[in-house]
Design a protein around this motif. Sequence first.
Motif, PDB file in Angstrom:
ATOM      1  N   ARG A  40      45.372  43.613  33.185  1.00 52.21           N
ATOM      2  CA  ARG A  40      45.380  43.226  31.773  1.00 52.21           C
ATOM      3  C   ARG A  40      45.110  41.732  31.630  1.00 52.21           C
ATOM      4  O   ARG A  40      45.259  40.945  32.567  1.00 52.21           O
ATOM      5  CB  ARG A  40      46.724  43.579  31.134  1.00 52.21           C
ATOM      6  CG  ARG A  40      47.079  45.060  31.222  1.00 52.21           C
ATOM      7  CD  ARG A  40      46.071  45.950  30.485  1.00 52.21           C
ATOM      8  NE  ARG A  40      46.085  45.705  29.058  1.00 52.21           N
ATOM      9  CZ  ARG A  40      46.918  46.300  28.216  1.00 52.21           C
ATOM     10  NH1 ARG A  40      47.825  47.171  28.654  1.00 52.21           N
ATOM     11  NH2 ARG A  40      46.861  46.037  26.914  1.00 52.21           N
ATOM     12  N   ILE A  41      44.723  41.318  30.417  1.00 55.25           N
ATOM     13  CA  ILE A  41      44.358  39.937  30.124  1.00 55.25           C
ATOM     14  C   ILE A  41      45.488  39.270  29.338  1.00 55.25           C
ATOM     15  O   ILE A  41      45.935  39.804  28.320  1.00 55.25           O
ATOM     16  CB  ILE A  41      43.053  39.873  29.306  1.00 55.25           C
ATOM     17  CG1 ILE A  41      41.940  40.715  29.970  1.00 55.25           C
ATOM     18  CG2 ILE A  41      42.614  38.419  29.142  1.00 55.25           C
ATOM     19  CD1 ILE A  41      41.570  40.262  31.354  1.00 55.25           C
ATOM     20  N   GLY A 155      43.972  34.239  28.718  1.00 51.04           N
ATOM     21  CA  GLY A 155      42.670  34.736  29.132  1.00 51.04           C
ATOM     22  C   GLY A 155      42.560  35.024  30.610  1.00 51.04           C
ATOM     23  O   GLY A 155      41.466  35.289  31.110  1.00 51.04           O
ATOM     24  N   THR A 156      43.691  35.004  31.329  1.00 53.08           N
ATOM     25  CA  THR A 156      43.694  35.293  32.762  1.00 53.08           C
ATOM     26  C   THR A 156      43.873  36.780  32.998  1.00 53.08           C
ATOM     27  O   THR A 156      44.728  37.420  32.373  1.00 53.08           O
ATOM     28  CB  THR A 156      44.829  34.523  33.464  1.00 53.08           C
ATOM     29  OG1 THR A 156      44.635  33.126  33.289  1.00 53.08           O
ATOM     30  CG2 THR A 156      44.867  34.840  34.951  1.00 53.08           C
ATOM     31  N   LYS A 157      43.097  37.339  33.917  1.00 55.22           N
ATOM     32  CA  LYS A 157      43.299  38.738  34.304  1.00 55.22           C
ATOM     33  C   LYS A 157      44.404  38.804  35.354  1.00 55.22           C
ATOM     34  O   LYS A 157      44.356  38.114  36.376  1.00 55.22           O
ATOM     35  CB  LYS A 157      42.012  39.354  34.855  1.00 55.22           C
ATOM     36  CG  LYS A 157      42.179  40.813  35.295  1.00 55.22           C
ATOM     37  CD  LYS A 157      40.878  41.432  35.761  1.00 55.22           C
ATOM     38  CE  LYS A 157      39.961  41.728  34.593  1.00 55.22           C
ATOM     39  NZ  LYS A 157      38.758  42.506  34.993  1.00 55.22           N
ATOM     40  N   ALA A 319      33.883  41.562  28.943  1.00 55.62           N
ATOM     41  CA  ALA A 319      34.764  40.459  29.342  1.00 55.62           C
ATOM     42  C   ALA A 319      35.036  39.534  28.160  1.00 55.62           C
ATOM     43  O   ALA A 319      36.169  39.110  27.927  1.00 55.62           O
ATOM     44  CB  ALA A 319      34.133  39.690  30.504  1.00 55.62           C
ATOM     45  N   SER A 322      37.209  41.231  25.517  1.00 52.64           N
ATOM     46  CA  SER A 322      38.563  41.435  26.038  1.00 52.64           C
ATOM     47  C   SER A 322      39.338  40.135  26.178  1.00 52.64           C
ATOM     48  O   SER A 322      40.513  40.158  26.562  1.00 52.64           O
ATOM     49  CB  SER A 322      38.503  42.137  27.401  1.00 52.64           C
ATOM     50  OG  SER A 322      37.863  43.394  27.302  1.00 52.64           O
ATOM     51  N   PHE A 324      38.702  37.760  28.377  1.00 44.70           N
ATOM     52  CA  PHE A 324      38.761  37.346  29.779  1.00 44.70           C
ATOM     53  C   PHE A 324      37.933  36.075  29.950  1.00 44.70           C
ATOM     54  O   PHE A 324      36.715  36.114  30.069  1.00 44.70           O
ATOM     55  CB  PHE A 324      38.224  38.477  30.669  1.00 44.70           C
ATOM     56  CG  PHE A 324      38.261  38.176  32.142  1.00 44.70           C
ATOM     57  CD1 PHE A 324      39.213  37.335  32.685  1.00 44.70           C
ATOM     58  CD2 PHE A 324      37.332  38.763  32.992  1.00 44.70           C
ATOM     59  CE1 PHE A 324      39.244  37.069  34.046  1.00 44.70           C
ATOM     60  CE2 PHE A 324      37.358  38.506  34.350  1.00 44.70           C
ATOM     61  CZ  PHE A 324      38.310  37.661  34.879  1.00 44.70           C
ATOM     62  N   THR A 325      38.615  34.939  29.967  1.00 34.33           N
ATOM     63  CA  THR A 325      37.922  33.651  29.956  1.00 34.33           C
ATOM     64  C   THR A 325      37.414  33.234  31.331  1.00 34.33           C
ATOM     65  O   THR A 325      36.626  32.290  31.431  1.00 34.33           O
ATOM     66  CB  THR A 325      38.854  32.552  29.418  1.00 34.33           C
ATOM     67  OG1 THR A 325      40.034  32.486  30.255  1.00 34.33           O
ATOM     68  CG2 THR A 325      39.273  32.851  27.995  1.00 34.33           C
ATOM     69  N   GLU A 326      37.865  33.910  32.397  1.00 32.56           N
ATOM     70  CA  GLU A 326      37.498  33.484  33.746  1.00 32.56           C
ATOM     71  C   GLU A 326      36.316  34.265  34.313  1.00 32.56           C
ATOM     72  O   GLU A 326      35.965  34.107  35.487  1.00 32.56           O
ATOM     73  CB  GLU A 326      38.705  33.625  34.678  1.00 32.56           C
ATOM     74  CG  GLU A 326      39.874  32.735  34.281  1.00 32.56           C
ATOM     75  CD  GLU A 326      41.078  32.915  35.180  1.00 32.56           C
ATOM     76  OE1 GLU A 326      41.166  33.974  35.825  1.00 32.56           O
ATOM     77  OE2 GLU A 326      41.904  32.008  35.247  1.00 32.56           O
ATOM     78  N   TRP A 327      35.696  35.134  33.482  1.00 25.93           N
ATOM     79  CA  TRP A 327      34.568  35.905  33.992  1.00 25.93           C
ATOM     80  C   TRP A 327      33.400  34.981  34.336  1.00 25.93           C
ATOM     81  O   TRP A 327      33.091  34.057  33.585  1.00 25.93           O
ATOM     82  CB  TRP A 327      34.115  36.945  32.966  1.00 25.93           C
ATOM     83  CG  TRP A 327      33.095  37.896  33.530  1.00 25.93           C
ATOM     84  CD1 TRP A 327      33.336  39.054  34.206  1.00 25.93           C
ATOM     85  CD2 TRP A 327      31.669  37.766  33.484  1.00 25.93           C
ATOM     86  NE1 TRP A 327      32.168  39.645  34.582  1.00 25.93           N
ATOM     87  CE2 TRP A 327      31.125  38.874  34.163  1.00 25.93           C
ATOM     88  CE3 TRP A 327      30.815  36.814  32.950  1.00 25.93           C
ATOM     89  CZ2 TRP A 327      29.758  39.066  34.296  1.00 25.93           C
ATOM     90  CZ3 TRP A 327      29.452  36.992  33.092  1.00 25.93           C
ATOM     91  CH2 TRP A 327      28.937  38.121  33.753  1.00 25.93           C
TER      92      TRP A 327
END
Length: 413
Positions: A40-41, A155-157, A319, A322, A324-327
């Motif tokens: 999860r994010i 924003g971290t997975k 990404a 969702s 997800f900022t680290e993609w």
Amino acid sequence: MDHCHTSGLISLEQALEKLLAQTAPLIVTETINLTESAGRITATDIISPINVPPFDNSAMDGYAIRLADLNENETLPVAGKALAGTAFQGEWPTDSCIRIMTGAPIPSGADAVVMQEQVEITEIGARFTSPVKQGQNIRTIGEDIPQNSIVLPKGTKLSTTQLPLVAALGITKVDVIRKLKVAIFSTGDELQAIGEPLQTGQIYDTNRFAVRLMLEKLGCEVIDLGALPDSPKTLHNAFAEADKLADLVISSGGVSVGEADYTKQILDEVGKISFWKLAIKPGKPFAFGKLENAWFCGLPGNPVSAVLTFYQLVQPLIAHLSGFTEWKPPMRLNAKSTTPLKKSPGRLDFQRGIAAINQDGELEVRTTGHQGSHIFSSYSLGNCFIVLERERGHVEAGETVQIEFFNHLLKNQ
């Protein structure tokens, strides 16, 4: 509604720029148990409620000393013990040392810990055989993570490397972004359900199956609307239903220019198309747009093209949606082609290849064979895309090309 799309072909870079510029991450969040949060994010920064370590402790098995005592004596008697979980108790006499184990609390007043390999035990006590520095072998309070510091940003997975870290802080619940809801369906009178006997002219509906597998790997909530016939009314109803249920709608097939390719026609009626022709191969007919509520991606009907466009465009879109900022986009590396590669100028070409390091330590790549958009076995055989520039022609063996190794969506292991 409005019909707005770029005439002609647009580049992959332009398409991705449009995708990300027109969309925004979900803002709906939920609080869940840490033990159920894998993949999860994070919706908020995770702040440490404690110091890690929570107290000064020993990094070695050895002896805790005060430098002032050591300056006066070469050998110090042992006054007691400090164990992991059990601190030294009582008065610590001057001109003495304390036996200490890894992880044990540092006795008050200690300046250093001398590892046991640098100590000789005599009848008098512990004799120190090496120079001692202030603070050596002491893990200080908050050295790893200070209290109130940001441990993981929004924003971290959450995965194997993050979850134990959060658990070590005593945190049991985390705020995460709601799972992206993705509705999928495929179109075509020729499609047959997997496992059913094929009739004349039919093929199995593998595209929707492949898309579902990739969506599940990306942590999405999948709403499967099945395979639909080439019927404008049926497609219209499917879009209306999907728009109510999902954040993103993905179809497979029907976005080309054939007489029975109705997807684009329906989209013109119920939504707004941003673009639908890409200067890539395979995967030219890819549609992106907006329904009343949900975003829409129309994948080509050919299986290789469907997976490629999902990988290159839908994956970063998911990404982004969702949160997800680290993609990171796939990294391209130079490799020497050991086989000739056929290509015509005009479109960015993603051929499937097998890359490896040769005996000289050089990265080289060879083709998986026939590159037709129906040859799905090329994904199973390969481990990378061979990315050939838009205006490049045929490649001879020995020439340098760029490759992208498959990520977790396509890796065989």
